[in-house]
Structure formats: structure tokens, C-alpha cells
Design a protein around this motif. Sequence first.
Motif, PDB file in Angstrom:
ATOM      1  N   LEU A   5       0.684  -1.256  -0.028  1.00  0.00           N
ATOM      2  CA  LEU A   5      -0.204  -0.091  -0.153  1.00  0.00           C
ATOM      3  C   LEU A   5       0.906   1.354   0.059  1.00  0.00           C
ATOM      4  CD1 LEU A   5      -2.924  -0.952   2.625  1.00  0.00           C
ATOM      5  CD2 LEU A   5      -3.024  -0.669   0.029  1.00  0.00           C
ATOM      6  N   GLN A   6       2.105   1.266   0.367  1.00  0.00           N
ATOM      7  CA  GLN A   6       2.773   2.314   0.580  1.00  0.00           C
ATOM      8  C   GLN A   6       2.689   3.438  -0.881  1.00  0.00           C
ATOM      9  OE1 GLN A   6       7.024   1.662   1.346  1.00  0.00           O
ATOM     10  NE2 GLN A   6       7.151   3.493   2.678  1.00  0.00           N
ATOM     11  N   HIS A   7       2.886   2.911  -1.925  1.00  0.00           N
ATOM     12  CA  HIS A   7       3.065   3.681  -3.094  1.00  0.00           C
ATOM     13  C   HIS A   7       1.544   3.715  -4.060  1.00  0.00           C
ATOM     14  CE1 HIS A   7       7.015   4.267  -2.797  1.00  0.00           C
ATOM     15  NE2 HIS A   7       7.330   2.981  -2.249  1.00  0.00           N
ATOM     16  N   GLU A   8       0.500   3.082  -3.405  1.00  0.00           N
ATOM     17  CA  GLU A   8      -0.862   3.401  -3.871  1.00  0.00           C
ATOM     18  C   GLU A   8      -1.296   4.790  -4.100  1.00  0.00           C
ATOM     19  OE1 GLU A   8      -3.181   1.390  -5.264  1.00  0.00           O
ATOM     20  OE2 GLU A   8      -1.974  -0.334  -5.635  1.00  0.00           O
ATOM     21  N   GLN A   9      -1.899   5.182  -5.294  1.00  0.00           N
ATOM     22  CA  GLN A   9      -2.186   6.529  -5.250  1.00  0.00           C
ATOM     23  C   GLN A   9      -3.656   6.736  -5.322  1.00  0.00           C
ATOM     24  OE1 GLN A   9      -0.767   7.479  -9.165  1.00  0.00           O
ATOM     25  NE2 GLN A   9       1.409   7.485  -8.826  1.00  0.00           N
ATOM     26  N   ILE A  10      -4.600   5.680  -5.058  1.00  0.00           N
ATOM     27  CA  ILE A  10      -5.978   5.655  -4.806  1.00  0.00           C
ATOM     28  C   ILE A  10      -5.977   4.959  -3.214  1.00  0.00           C
ATOM     29  CG2 ILE A  10      -8.006   4.877  -5.262  1.00  0.00           C
ATOM     30  CD1 ILE A  10      -7.109   6.973  -7.159  1.00  0.00           C
ATOM     31  N   GLU A  11      -6.928   5.545  -2.307  1.00  0.00           N
ATOM     32  CA  GLU A  11      -7.289   4.969  -1.115  1.00  0.00           C
ATOM     33  C   GLU A  11      -7.913   3.435  -1.264  1.00  0.00           C
ATOM     34  OE1 GLU A  11      -9.417   6.469   2.706  1.00  0.00           O
ATOM     35  OE2 GLU A  11      -7.894   7.601   1.981  1.00  0.00           O
ATOM     36  N   GLN A  12      -7.220   2.605  -0.513  1.00  0.00           N
ATOM     37  CA  GLN A  12      -7.460   1.143  -0.600  1.00  0.00           C
ATOM     38  C   GLN A  12      -7.708   0.720   0.810  1.00  0.00           C
ATOM     39  OE1 GLN A  12      -5.478  -3.031  -1.328  1.00  0.00           O
ATOM     40  NE2 GLN A  12      -4.997  -1.156  -3.060  1.00  0.00           N
ATOM     41  N   PHE A  13      -8.964  -0.006   1.047  1.00  0.00           N
ATOM     42  CA  PHE A  13      -9.224  -0.668   2.486  1.00  0.00           C
ATOM     43  C   PHE A  13      -8.916  -2.076   2.200  1.00  0.00           C
ATOM     44  CE2 PHE A  13     -12.339  -2.294   5.636  1.00  0.00           C
ATOM     45  CZ  PHE A  13     -11.744  -1.652   6.512  1.00  0.00           C
TER      46      PHE A  13
END
Length: 214
Positions: A106-114
Motif C-alpha cells: 500500500l505504501q505507493h498506492e495513489q488511490i485509497e484502498q481498504f
Amino acid sequence: MRARFLDSAGAGIPDYEILELILFGVFRNGDTKPLAKALVSEFGSLAAVLAAPVERLGKVPGCGDAAIAALKVTREAGLRMLQAEAKARPALSNWQALLDYCRAVLQHEQIEQFRILFLDRKNQVIADEQQQRGTVDHTPVYPREVVKRALELNAAALILVHNHPSGDPTPSRGDIEMTREVAKAAATMGIAVHDHLIIGRNGHTSFREKGLIG
């Protein structure tokens, strides 16, 4: 370069040279250094290159489908290795491995993810699933759906995880309220929420460490 990499086991090798070696399998008769340097210049680091969206990678001159596939296969192999380490022992006694895996995902994800890590009664990870994918600063979370999925998997406990694309892992008021709602809904079915991790580029926040979850 290959011999130097093998001799050093990768220690001290700069990011762009690691990318050169990855891309060599695609461009066996060409110089991979210009593309490797262009990718690091565009995204900032090896990790950011591997995590970059396919559409953005494709906009870098010379980075076609074969190169993108090589990068994504490399990342997937790394994630599967970290996931295996995270699942090898009970989560609460293997916390650093679990955290390393969550950060890699998740560290470099550009969209919020749950995401949710579902644990059995021995706190072993039995499933790791993306529940929702939102916008750059919001992901809708529905406590009933979280509990429903936990019951389907016969999970005894949960670890909630989501990212802040801004890079700052400080929880918002909405994050805190959502966590309490999920924990309350889960408790009615005898399911514990051990923690909620927020992952940012600049670090992470653990709700349990901050005293934000009982």
C-alpha cells in the motif's frame, strides 16, 4: 553488472542498475540504462517504479508492454514472498513481517484502498482481501459487509489496513469513527478487531499503539 550483483548479493547496487537487470530480459540486445534511469527519475525509487500504475508506466518513452510486464512480475514475486512470511506465524507475534507486507502493498498506492487481514482463533492469517477501493482521499467502508465476510471465512479476529495517498498516516476523525463502528459491529458477533493500520509513504500509524482501539 550481473557478476557484480551476484558477488554483492545486491548490496550497494543503485536502484537504476537493479532496474537495468530486470529489463535486460526484455531488451537483450539493447542498452537498458536510459530507460532504467528515466523510470527512477519519473517515479523516484525502485519501489515506486514497481508499484506505479500500468498507464503511467506506459507513458515513459520506451516502456512498452513487455517492460511493464517484467516490472509487474517482479513486484508480484516480492509481494508473494512477503505475504508468505507474514502468514508463516501468528500475526501478533510476527508483527514486523506483517507490517512489511502491508507497507509493500500500500505504501505507493495513489488511490485509497481498504484491506482486511482475517485471522483464525490462533491469530494466523487465513485471508487478506481488498474490501474497497475509493478515491485519493476517501474509501467507503460498510461495517455489516466487513462482519458478513468475516463470518463467511469463520474468522475470529481482524486487522484493518488502509493507505493515505497523501503520505501522512495520521488518522482522520472519519478513520477513527469508522474503526469504532467496525469494532462495535464485529464485537456483537464475537469477532475482535486487533488493530487498524494506516500506511503512508512517510510511515504508518497503529490504532492500538495510539490507544485508539480497545
